[in-house]
Each structure stands twice: as structure tokens, then as C-alpha cells.
Design a protein around this motif. Structure first.
Motif, PDB file in Angstrom:
ATOM      1  N   ARG A  56       0.924  -1.058   0.132  1.00 20.12           N
ATOM      2  CA  ARG A  56      -0.166  -0.390   0.137  1.00 20.12           C
ATOM      3  C   ARG A  56       0.316   1.254   0.065  1.00 20.12           C
ATOM      4  O   ARG A  56       0.625   2.746  -0.215  1.00 20.12           O
ATOM      5  N   ASP A  57       1.993   1.034   0.470  1.00 23.41           N
ATOM      6  CA  ASP A  57       2.862   2.501   0.927  1.00 23.41           C
ATOM      7  C   ASP A  57       3.656   2.407  -0.458  1.00 23.41           C
ATOM      8  O   ASP A  57       3.358   4.026  -1.202  1.00 23.41           O
ATOM      9  N   THR A  59       2.280   1.807  -3.412  1.00 28.22           N
ATOM     10  CA  THR A  59       1.678   2.137  -4.942  1.00 28.22           C
ATOM     11  C   THR A  59       0.851   3.941  -4.028  1.00 28.22           C
ATOM     12  O   THR A  59       0.816   4.174  -5.979  1.00 28.22           O
ATOM     13  N   ASP A  60       1.479   4.135  -2.591  1.00 25.34           N
ATOM     14  CA  ASP A  60       0.922   5.653  -2.734  1.00 25.34           C
ATOM     15  C   ASP A  60       2.046   6.324  -3.575  1.00 25.34           C
ATOM     16  O   ASP A  60       2.104   7.891  -3.619  1.00 25.34           O
ATOM     17  N   ARG A  61       3.003   6.284  -3.035  1.00 27.14           N
ATOM     18  CA  ARG A  61       3.748   6.389  -3.039  1.00 27.14           C
ATOM     19  C   ARG A  61       4.561   6.806  -5.141  1.00 27.14           C
ATOM     20  O   ARG A  61       4.573   8.061  -5.319  1.00 27.14           O
ATOM     21  N   ALA A  63       1.717   6.788  -6.808  1.00 25.98           N
ATOM     22  CA  ALA A  63       0.670   7.457  -7.235  1.00 25.98           C
ATOM     23  C   ALA A  63       0.925   9.077  -7.419  1.00 25.98           C
ATOM     24  O   ALA A  63       1.002   9.956  -7.974  1.00 25.98           O
ATOM     25  N   GLU A  64       1.529   9.755  -6.058  1.00 27.11           N
ATOM     26  CA  GLU A  64       1.996  10.475  -5.079  1.00 27.11           C
ATOM     27  C   GLU A  64       3.143  10.988  -6.996  1.00 27.11           C
ATOM     28  O   GLU A  64       3.803  12.637  -7.684  1.00 27.11           O
TER      29      GLU A  64
END
Length: 178
Positions: A56-57, A59-61, A63-64
Motif C-alpha cells: 500500500r505504501d 502504491t501511494d508513493r 501515485a504521488e
């Protein structure tokens, strides 16, 4: 002799069936085993949770990073557009600059609403007219036949091509100027 062969064949068949049953039981055994220690189960659950959290971390990175890259590309394109307009007009008045700033803010707000993929396609479409080459003769003939109302098979027969080639040329025509 007949009875001996019959007895031997039956024994071998039974021996094979018993081997298959043993293999099946050995295959089921890991699923049927009860966990001996609760520590192993707890550690497995923790590692799964940690793995999911790290995914999850990441994928968030990603996306950012994609968002920031896209924003930088849009800013660069807006600057490029403004510079080209300034070069064409020679000198721009202050009124035009203020209207451009307001319009660029509106465009940026609209851009944030539009999904990234759609916007990239629009950017490519805007750049494509200058990159498009003149259409080759064989593609032009296929399009002319198509405008006349001929089917793909009829075009293939006339041009002595295969049906797939005609379809390919028709799809390639999008990349050329008419």
C-alpha cells in the motif's frame, strides 16, 4: 499359466491403486495438519500484514510520483505555449498576460478533474498534426474504395491484398494527413 497371469495383473493393479491413494493422502496432509504453535501463526499473520502495508505504501508513493510528474509536464507545456505565443506576437500587453494567467488557472483546475490518461491523449492529439506525414498512395486508395461504399472483402479483391492487410492500412490511415 492363465490363472498366474490373471493373479499377477490383479495384484499389480491393486498395488497401483494403493500407491495413488497414498500420494493423495500425502498431498492432503499439509492442509489437514493442525498448527502446533500459536507463535508461528501470529508471526505469519504479522508478515502478511507488513507485506500488505508495504505494498500500500509503495502504491501511494507511485501515485504521488505520477501526479507530480504530470503536474510538471503540464506546467512545462503551459510555459512552452506562452513562450510560443510571445514569440509570434512579438510583444504582449499587460491585459493579455492577466487574461492568460486567469485562463491558465482555469485550465489547471479543469486538468485536475480530467483523468491522466485522457489528458495525455489530448496532449498527443494536439502535437500530432505537426508530426503527421502525408498519406501514402496505397492507403489513400483503400480509403477511397471505402468511401465508395465497398466492403473490406471487395477492397481486398480489387487491390489483391488480404483482408487483414486492408484493415491494417485502414487503421494506419489515422496516423497520416489527408
Amino acid at each position: 499359466m492363465f490363472y498366474f497371469l490373471l493373479f499377477t495383473g490383479t495384484a499389480l493393479i491393486l498395488y497401483g491403486i494403493m500407491g495413488i491413494i497414498k500420494e493423495r493422502d500425502l498431498g492432503r496432509q499439509p492442509f489437514l495438519q493442525v498448527e502446533h504453535t500459536s507463535e508461528d501463526a501470529v508471526s505469519r499473520v504479522r508478515t502478511r500484514e507488513e507485506d500488505q502495508e508495504s505494498v500500500r505504501d509503495l502504491t501511494d508513493r507511485m501515485a504521488e510520483m505520477e501526479k507530480s510528474l504530470f503536474d510538471h509536464l503540464l506546467k512545462w507545456q503551459m510555459e512552452k505555449k506562452e513562450l510560443l505565443e510571445k514569440m509570434e506576437t512579438g510583444s504582449a500587453s499587460t491585459e493579455k498576460q492577466s487574461t492568460e494567467d486567469v485562463s491558465s488557472d482555469l485550465i489547471m483546475e479543469e486538468v485536475r478533474k480530467v483523468p491522466d490518461e485522457i489528458l495525455e491523449e489530448k496532449i498527443e492529439e494536439q502535437e500530432e498534426p505537426s508530426k503527421k506525414k502525408p498519406m501514402p498512395e496505397n492507403i489513400r486508395r483503400v480509403l477511397d474504395y471505402e468511401e465508395e461504399g465497398l466492403s473490406v472483402q471487395e477492397i481486398a479483391n480489387i487491390t489483391r491484398m488480404k483482408k487483414g492487410e486492408v484493415l491494417l492500412l485502414r487503421n494506419l490511415s489515422k496516423h497520416y494527413r489527408k
